[in-house]
Enzyme design. Sequence first.
Site, PDB file in Angstrom:
ATOM      1  N   CYS A   1       0.861  -1.182   0.000  1.00  0.00           N
ATOM      2  CA  CYS A   1       0.000   0.000   0.000  1.00  0.00           C
ATOM      3  C   CYS A   1       0.896   1.230   0.000  1.00  0.00           C
ATOM      4  CB  CYS A   1      -0.935   0.015   1.204  1.00  0.00           C
ATOM      5  SG  CYS A   1      -2.156   1.349   1.136  1.00  0.00           S
ATOM      6  N   GLY A   2       0.980   1.903  -1.130  1.00  0.00           N
ATOM      7  CA  GLY A   2       1.899   3.025  -1.230  1.00  0.00           C
ATOM      8  C   GLY A   2       3.331   2.550  -1.093  1.00  0.00           C
ATOM      9  N   ASP A   3       4.101   3.205  -0.203  1.00  0.00           N
ATOM     10  CA  ASP A   3       5.493   2.781  -0.013  1.00  0.00           C
ATOM     11  C   ASP A   3       5.650   1.789   1.125  1.00  0.00           C
ATOM     12  OD1 ASP A   3       4.932   4.452   2.051  1.00  0.00           O
ATOM     13  OD2 ASP A   3       6.645   5.786   1.757  1.00  0.00           O
ATOM     14  N   ASP A   4       4.562   1.391   1.767  1.00  0.00           N
ATOM     15  CA  ASP A   4       4.611   0.373   2.821  1.00  0.00           C
ATOM     16  C   ASP A   4       4.405  -1.007   2.209  1.00  0.00           C
ATOM     17  OD1 ASP A   4       5.083   2.095   4.852  1.00  0.00           O
ATOM     18  OD2 ASP A   4       3.020   2.235   5.538  1.00  0.00           O
TER      19      ASP A   4
END
Length: 998
Positions: A690-693
Site C-alpha cells: 500500500c503506497g510505499d509500505d
Amino acid sequence: MTLKVILGEHQITRTELLVGIATVSGCGAVVYCISKFWGYGAIAPYPQSGGNRVTRALQRAVIDKTKTPIETRFYPLDSLRTVTPKRVADNGHAVSGAVRDAARRLIDESITAVGGSKFEVNPNPNSSTGLRNHFHFAVGDLAQDFRNDTPADDAFIVGVDVDYYVTEPDVLLEHMRPVVLHTFNPKKVSGFDADSPFTIKNNLVEYKVSGGAAWVHPVWDWCEAGEFIASRVRTSWKEWFLQLPLRMIGLEKVGYHKIHHCRPWTDCPDRALVYTIPQYVIWRFNWIDTELHVRKLKRIEYQDETKPGWNRLEYVTDKNELLVSIGREGEHAQITIEKEKLDMLSGLSATQSVNARLIGMGHKDPQYTSMIVQYYTGKKVVSPISPTVYKPTMPRVHWPVTSDADVPEVSARQYTLPIVSDCMMMPMIKRWETMSESIERRVTFVANDKKPSDRIAKIAETFVKLMNGPFKDLDPLSIEETIERLNKPSQQLQLRAVFEMIGVKPRQLIESFNKNEPGMKSSRIISGFPDILFILKVSRYTLAYSDIVLHAEHNEHWYYPGRNPTEIADGVCEFVSDCDAEVIETDFSNLDGRVSSWMQRNIAQKAMVQAFRPEYRDEIISFMDTIINCPAKAKRFGFRYEPGVGVKSGSPTTTPHNTQYNGCVEFTALTFEHPDAEPEDLFRLIGPKCGDDGLSRAIIQKSINRAAKCFGLELKVERYNPEIGLCFLSRVFVDPLATTTTIQDPLRTLRKLHLTTRDPTIPLADAACDRVEGYLCTDALTPLISDYCKMVLRLYGPTASTEQVRNQRRSRNKEKPYWLTCDGSWPQHPQDAHLMKQVLIKRTAIDEDQVDALIGRFAAMKDVWEKITHDSEESAAACTFDEDGVAPNSVDESLPMLNDAKQTRANPGTSRPHSNGGGSSHGNELPRRTEQRAQGPRQPARLPKQGKTNGKSDGNITAGETQRGGIPRGKGPRGGKTNTRRTPPKAGAQPQPSNNRK
C-alpha cells in the site's frame, strides 16, 4: 347543542367537554414540565454544588436555558512583526519604550485585521482617535479632553500600561467584548525591565523610568493558571429597570471570558500581552452555589508569609523548569533558584548544611549563597502558597539549518506538555527557508535518472503484463461518474465552480506547499494541481483502472489500497500465517522523490496504455507528460523551482502508482531469488502493498535491496520480531499469527499526540477533544495512548463546546486518524491487552514501571499542564537545531548547496536551473503560458492543440462509449467475465478513491 355519551343516556355540553380536555392537557403539561425540571437535579458523576436537589435543579435549569454564546475570532499574534523592536532616538528608556510602541502597533493591526474598532482606556496622545474612556489622573492625561464613551458593538477594549490602576477587572470585562492589554507582569521580584529598574514593597511595584516618571502600583494576576474568569454584565438604565423583578429574587447576569497571555518581546520578558475573549452570558441565582468553575482575578501578593520582609515569586521557564525568585522587599538584590533545590534546602537543620549543599550543587558565587542563607535563616519552614506565573506553551519547532528566523513561527498548539521529551517538531511553514530546504532535501538531492538494465526492464515488462491480466479494452469513467466519486467537500466546491468549463484543457502547473504536520526532519512537500479539471480528467482513468484491474481477483493478494481496516488486518494475518511468520517489513526512503521517469513511463504509463482502448492512449500519455514534466512554484512564496520527475503527491495517481512500483521491486527480488520459476508463480508470492509500505517473504531479505537499487531506489528492511510486533501502514500487529489486534505505532504517536494544528480560532479544548476522541475510536484499548486520551477528554471536556457545536465545524475530522475517516476502525480485542502493553514497552524503550507510573499519573491529573514528560535517552531529530545545538548529521557537504538555493529563491520569480531537470524545466515556461492565454485557448506543453485529434478523447468530454452509465468490465478471450469470483462491494464499503495519499 348536546353530545350523546356512547355508553348510557347521560349528556354533556360542548363547553364541559372542552373544559375537561383543557384541564387534562394542562395537568399533562404541568407534569411534563415538572419531570423536565426534576431532571436538572440529577446527581452528577463528579463533585457538585451543595444544597438540596431543588436548588441544584433550579440553578442548573436557569443557567442552561439562559446561556448565550458569544462568537469572537481574534488572535493578535498573527500581527506580530518583530520581537525585538528598536527606537532610533534614545530617550533614556528606548528599549521599554520601543516595546510599548510595538505593542500598540500590534494591537491596532490585529483589531483592524478582524474588522473591529478600538475603545482605549486613557490612551497615549499619539494613539489614534476614536471612542475612549479618558479620565485625568496623570499630568500627561491633560493632553486630551475628558471623555467617557460607550464601547461600540464591535469594539475591542484596549489598555496599554493602565490595567494596574483599575479598581476591579469588571470595569473592563463588563462590556462582554474582547479586552487586549499590554501590561507589566514580572517573573522576578526585582531587577530591570529592559532599561527601567523596579522593586516590590508591600505588594506594590515601584517602577522608575529612566528619562520618565516613577510609578507605584499593584499587579493583577492575569498570567496565573486558570483559563476562564467571570464578570458582571453591563446593562443600560432601561434594561436595569426591566430586569429589576429578576434581581429581587436573586437572579444576576454573569459573563464568562477565556483569558490568554503571551510574552513575545525578547528584550522585555517581564512584559505580557494579555487578551480575553468573551465566551458566554448567563443568568444565575446569586444565593445558590454554581457548579461552573472559574478563577477570580486578584492582586498578586509577592510577600512571603513565612519570611517577613521577603518577596517570593515562582515561574516556569521556557525549558519547563520551575524557578523561584526571592529577594528583600524594596531591594534590588534578588536571586533565582530551582524550586526543588530550595525545597530541599529549606528542610536542612543548619546554615552550614545549606552552604555545603549549595557548593556541592556547583553554586560558588558568594552573593548567591549569601542570599540563600539569609532567606533560610530565622523561622520554622512552612511551605508557602505563592503566586506562580505560568509560561504560555509552545510546540517544539523544526529549525532548518539555513533558517534566518529570529523567533519560531508555527501554526500549531499544545494542549498538554509533551508525553516524551523527544517529541516531534512543527515546521515553520510560513518561512520560505523551510520550503526551500524541503525542496532540496526531498526533491533535488534525491533526484533519480537511473535507467535499468535490459534484464530489469524485461522483469518490469513481465510484471506489468501479469498485473493487467486479460484487460485490454477498458473505458474510463464518464465525467458524471467521476464527479460523483470525487466526493470531498473541497473537491465538490471546486467542481461546481468549473462545471461549465469541463471542455477546457487543464492547466499545467503545480503549486506546492509544506505540509503542516509534526515530524522529526524536513517537512513533506505537497505538490498540488490547482486546476481541478486535471484531477477530474486523470481520475477518470485511475479510478476505472483501480476498480477493474487492481481490485481484480489476480491482484487482490497484494494490492491493498481501498480496503477497510478489518480487511487489511485479515489479509496481513493470513499472509503471515502462510509464511510461517518468516516475513519482513519494507519501507522506501522518500519514494515520491526517487521514482524515475523510466519507472513512470514503463510501469504505470505502460500498464494503463495497455489496459485501455487504443483511442485513449494519447490522452493517458499527455496526462503522464504533465505529471512527470509539469513546472512548479511555491504556492505561498511565489518562487519557481524544478520539481523533478518524481511522483507528485497531489496527483490522483500517487497511491496506486506507488503501490505498483512497490510491487514491481518485490517481483524483481523474487525473480533474483528464483530465476527459473514461472513468472505467474512468482507474481502470486508478492506480499501486501500500500503506497510505499509493504510486507514481503523473508526469503528475499537480501535481494530486495539489490532490486531497489536497480531502479535507483532506497529501501529499509526490518525482519519480523514477535517481541515488537509487525508494522504495516503505521499499525503494529501485536501477534499476527494469533490475533488481528493492532495498535497505533506507539513511539510515533506519543511523539505527536499532544499537538493540534487546528485553526487557532477554535478553542483549544474543542480541538483537543476532537483529536483524542478519534484515537479513542481506533485505539480504545491501547495502553498509555488511550489513558492519555481519556485524561485529555476528562480535563478538557467540561470546558469544551457541545458536541453539536463541534460537529458543525467543517474541520471537525481534520485531525482524526486516517482510517477513522475510511468507514472502519482497526480491530482490538480485550484479551490482548497484555500483548499490546509488552509491544508498546519494547517499541518505546520505556520500561514497564515507568509506563505504569505514566498511566497512574494520567488518571490522577487535575490540571492539563501538570508535568508528564518522559525523558527520552536519544533524539531522532534530523536536519535541524535541537535544544542542545545542531542535531547529528544535520550539517554536511550539502550546506553550501542549501544556502545557495535559499539565496536564489529569496527573490520570487527566479529559480536555480538544474542540469537533471525534466524536459519542461525552461526558465520561461510560466511566462510562456501567460502569453498563450493572451493569444488564444490555453494549451499544455507537448499536447496536441484542441480539435486536432479524432475528437473522441483528448481530455475533453468524450462522446460515445465513454459517456456511459456504468463501469466497464473486461471480457475474456471467450467472451466470459474474467472476474466472476469477485462479488460487488457492499454499499459504503467500495474501494476508496485513490486521488489522495494515505
